[in-house]
Design a protein around this motif. Structure first.
Motif, PDB file in Angstrom:
ATOM      1  N   VAL A   1       8.904  -3.413 -11.104  1.00  0.00           N
ATOM      2  CA  VAL A   1       9.396  -2.165 -11.725  1.00  0.00           C
ATOM      3  C   VAL A   1       8.301  -1.106 -11.871  1.00  0.00           C
ATOM      4  O   VAL A   1       8.578   0.012 -12.291  1.00  0.00           O
ATOM      5  N   GLY A   2       7.063  -1.451 -11.535  1.00  0.00           N
ATOM      6  CA  GLY A   2       6.004  -0.455 -11.663  1.00  0.00           C
ATOM      7  C   GLY A   2       4.687  -0.985 -11.146  1.00  0.00           C
ATOM      8  O   GLY A   2       4.530  -2.187 -10.891  1.00  0.00           O
ATOM      9  N   LEU A   3       3.756  -0.053 -10.977  1.00  0.00           N
ATOM     10  CA  LEU A   3       2.417  -0.371 -10.485  1.00  0.00           C
ATOM     11  C   LEU A   3       1.431   0.437 -11.316  1.00  0.00           C
ATOM     12  O   LEU A   3       1.617   1.651 -11.490  1.00  0.00           O
ATOM     13  N   ALA A   4       0.400  -0.230 -11.855  1.00  0.00           N
ATOM     14  CA  ALA A   4      -0.577   0.467 -12.696  1.00  0.00           C
ATOM     15  C   ALA A   4      -1.985   0.032 -12.315  1.00  0.00           C
ATOM     16  O   ALA A   4      -2.270  -1.171 -12.265  1.00  0.00           O
ATOM     17  N   VAL A   5      -2.846   0.993 -12.051  1.00  0.00           N
ATOM     18  CA  VAL A   5      -4.243   0.703 -11.705  1.00  0.00           C
ATOM     19  C   VAL A   5      -5.158   1.633 -12.499  1.00  0.00           C
ATOM     20  O   VAL A   5      -4.742   2.728 -12.885  1.00  0.00           O
ATOM     21  N   VAL A   6      -6.370   1.203 -12.714  1.00  0.00           N
ATOM     22  CA  VAL A   6      -7.327   2.067 -13.413  1.00  0.00           C
ATOM     23  C   VAL A   6      -7.678   3.246 -12.519  1.00  0.00           C
ATOM     24  O   VAL A   6      -7.646   4.397 -12.931  1.00  0.00           O
ATOM     25  N   LEU A   7      -7.988   2.946 -11.267  1.00  0.00           N
ATOM     26  CA  LEU A   7      -8.497   3.987 -10.379  1.00  0.00           C
ATOM     27  C   LEU A   7      -7.706   4.022  -9.075  1.00  0.00           C
ATOM     28  O   LEU A   7      -7.491   2.987  -8.449  1.00  0.00           O
ATOM     29  N   TYR A   8      -7.310   5.221  -8.695  1.00  0.00           N
ATOM     30  CA  TYR A   8      -6.601   5.430  -7.434  1.00  0.00           C
ATOM     31  C   TYR A   8      -7.553   6.136  -6.482  1.00  0.00           C
ATOM     32  O   TYR A   8      -7.981   7.259  -6.741  1.00  0.00           O
ATOM     33  N   GLN A   9      -7.937   5.435  -5.427  1.00  0.00           N
ATOM     34  CA  GLN A   9      -8.889   5.992  -4.458  1.00  0.00           C
ATOM     35  C   GLN A   9      -8.230   5.912  -3.079  1.00  0.00           C
ATOM     36  O   GLN A   9      -8.508   5.012  -2.288  1.00  0.00           O
ATOM     37  N   PRO A  10      -7.308   6.842  -2.786  1.00  0.00           N
ATOM     38  CA  PRO A  10      -6.532   6.729  -1.541  1.00  0.00           C
ATOM     39  C   PRO A  10      -7.405   6.877  -0.300  1.00  0.00           C
ATOM     40  O   PRO A  10      -8.397   7.599  -0.313  1.00  0.00           O
ATOM     41  N   THR A  11      -7.015   6.156   0.744  1.00  0.00           N
ATOM     42  CA  THR A  11      -7.667   6.268   2.055  1.00  0.00           C
ATOM     43  C   THR A  11      -6.612   6.798   3.029  1.00  0.00           C
ATOM     44  O   THR A  11      -5.434   6.870   2.679  1.00  0.00           O
ATOM     45  N   PRO A  12      -7.019   7.124   4.255  1.00  0.00           N
ATOM     46  CA  PRO A  12      -6.011   7.588   5.229  1.00  0.00           C
ATOM     47  C   PRO A  12      -4.953   6.526   5.523  1.00  0.00           C
ATOM     48  O   PRO A  12      -3.882   6.849   6.031  1.00  0.00           O
ATOM     49  N   ASN A  13      -5.242   5.244   5.188  1.00  0.00           N
ATOM     50  CA  ASN A  13      -4.301   4.165   5.525  1.00  0.00           C
ATOM     51  C   ASN A  13      -3.648   3.543   4.298  1.00  0.00           C
ATOM     52  O   ASN A  13      -3.141   2.429   4.384  1.00  0.00           O
ATOM     53  N   THR A  14      -3.670   4.208   3.152  1.00  0.00           N
ATOM     54  CA  THR A  14      -3.133   3.584   1.941  1.00  0.00           C
ATOM     55  C   THR A  14      -1.641   3.289   2.083  1.00  0.00           C
ATOM     56  O   THR A  14      -0.869   4.142   2.530  1.00  0.00           O
ATOM     57  N   PHE A  15      -1.272   2.075   1.691  1.00  0.00           N
ATOM     58  CA  PHE A  15       0.123   1.627   1.771  1.00  0.00           C
ATOM     59  C   PHE A  15       1.015   2.529   0.921  1.00  0.00           C
ATOM     60  O   PHE A  15       0.635   2.928  -0.181  1.00  0.00           O
ATOM     61  N   ASP A  16       2.200   2.819   1.437  1.00  0.00           N
ATOM     62  CA  ASP A  16       3.146   3.681   0.724  1.00  0.00           C
ATOM     63  C   ASP A  16       4.112   2.798  -0.086  1.00  0.00           C
ATOM     64  O   ASP A  16       4.909   2.059   0.494  1.00  0.00           O
ATOM     65  N   PHE A  17       4.036   2.887  -1.426  1.00  0.00           N
ATOM     66  CA  PHE A  17       4.912   2.089  -2.290  1.00  0.00           C
ATOM     67  C   PHE A  17       6.231   2.802  -2.580  1.00  0.00           C
ATOM     68  O   PHE A  17       6.972   2.403  -3.482  1.00  0.00           O
ATOM     69  N   GLY A  18       6.521   3.863  -1.834  1.00  0.00           N
ATOM     70  CA  GLY A  18       7.803   4.557  -1.960  1.00  0.00           C
ATOM     71  C   GLY A  18       7.976   5.142  -3.339  1.00  0.00           C
ATOM     72  O   GLY A  18       7.063   5.766  -3.875  1.00  0.00           O
ATOM     73  N   ASN A  19       9.145   4.924  -3.946  1.00  0.00           N
ATOM     74  CA  ASN A  19       9.420   5.541  -5.251  1.00  0.00           C
ATOM     75  C   ASN A  19       9.140   4.602  -6.425  1.00  0.00           C
ATOM     76  O   ASN A  19       9.611   4.833  -7.538  1.00  0.00           O
ATOM     77  N   LEU A  20       8.375   3.545  -6.190  1.00  0.00           N
ATOM     78  CA  LEU A  20       7.973   2.652  -7.286  1.00  0.00           C
ATOM     79  C   LEU A  20       7.147   3.457  -8.302  1.00  0.00           C
ATOM     80  O   LEU A  20       6.173   4.106  -7.920  1.00  0.00           O
ATOM     81  N   PRO A  21       7.521   3.439  -9.596  1.00  0.00           N
ATOM     82  CA  PRO A  21       6.729   4.177 -10.591  1.00  0.00           C
ATOM     83  C   PRO A  21       5.259   3.726 -10.544  1.00  0.00           C
ATOM     84  O   PRO A  21       4.973   2.524 -10.570  1.00  0.00           O
ATOM     85  N   PHE A  22       4.364   4.702 -10.462  1.00  0.00           N
ATOM     86  CA  PHE A  22       2.945   4.425 -10.194  1.00  0.00           C
ATOM     87  C   PHE A  22       2.092   5.148 -11.229  1.00  0.00           C
ATOM     88  O   PHE A  22       2.242   6.352 -11.438  1.00  0.00           O
TER      89      PHE A  22
END
Ligand code: ZN
Length: 204
Positions: free
Chosen positions: A152-173
């Protein structure tokens, strides 16, 4: 500090503890970058873990759908880096339980410990210290869903996107800070290599 620390407060804490490092780094997949994060350096002090966990739990609680199911909620993390945050968030939000997915060797799939499986329909929030490629978190999500859990959700301390970061769609992030590092595909494409900057290899 506020109950939800700001981006600036988190980045300052990460720099002061040596967790966030500037330089010229080469990842195992061959990519080069000007920034590297090693979250356990910031997690050495329990007050830092508490600050981050409480901040994330407050962001999760602000979602009414998640708030409504907190007593039934499982917090699931990839071992081992996600575990301190997972326990911190579980305690702060008063969720039901924590468990994790792990593997002994890099070429094996993620799995749960023997005899440990989600209940059918069990609501789960995925937690980790950092979202970079998202490979492990997406694998953990698939493993949970294949065993009947509902992520139902995804929570991380730090979001450091790369050009290849997986797309979790509309999962609350949810995340506490976002870093936009520069990434280069390989040596030939790397401006830091062209500038002759010394290169450090990082393990993960
Ligand atoms: Zn380079």
């Amino acid at each position: 500090m506020h109950l939800i620390p700001t981006q600036e407060e988190i980045v300052t804490l990460l720099r002061e503890t040596g967790a966030l490092r500037d330089g010229h780094f080469r990842y195992p997949n061959g990519m080069h970058s000007n920034e590297y994060m090693q979250m356990p350096l910031a997690m050495r002090q329990s007050q830092h873990l508490r600050l981050m966990s409480v901040g994330l739990s407050r962001k999760l609680r602000a979602n009414p759908e998640i708030r409504a199911i907190v007593p039934e909620l499982s917090i699931v993390a990839p071992a081992t880096a996600g575990l301190p945050v997972a326990y911190g968030v579980c305690e702060a939000i008063k969720a039901k339980q924590v468990y994790w997915g792990e593997r002994e060797n890099d070429d094996e799939p993620l799995r749960f410990r023997q005899y440990l499986l989600p209940e059918p329909g069990e609501p789960v929030v995925l937690v980790d210290d950092i979202l970079r490629s998202g490979t492990k978190l997406s694998e953990l999500k698939k493993l949970l869903e294949a065993n009947g859990a509902v992520v139902v959700g995804l929570a991380v301390v730090l979001y450091q996107p790369t050009p290849n970061t997986f797309d979790f769609g509309n999962l609350p992030f949810y995340y506490l800070a976002k870093l936009d590092a520069s990434y280069y595909r390989d040596t030939a494409a790397c401006e830091l290599c062209q500038a002759g900057m010394p290169l450090e290899k990082v393990w993960v």
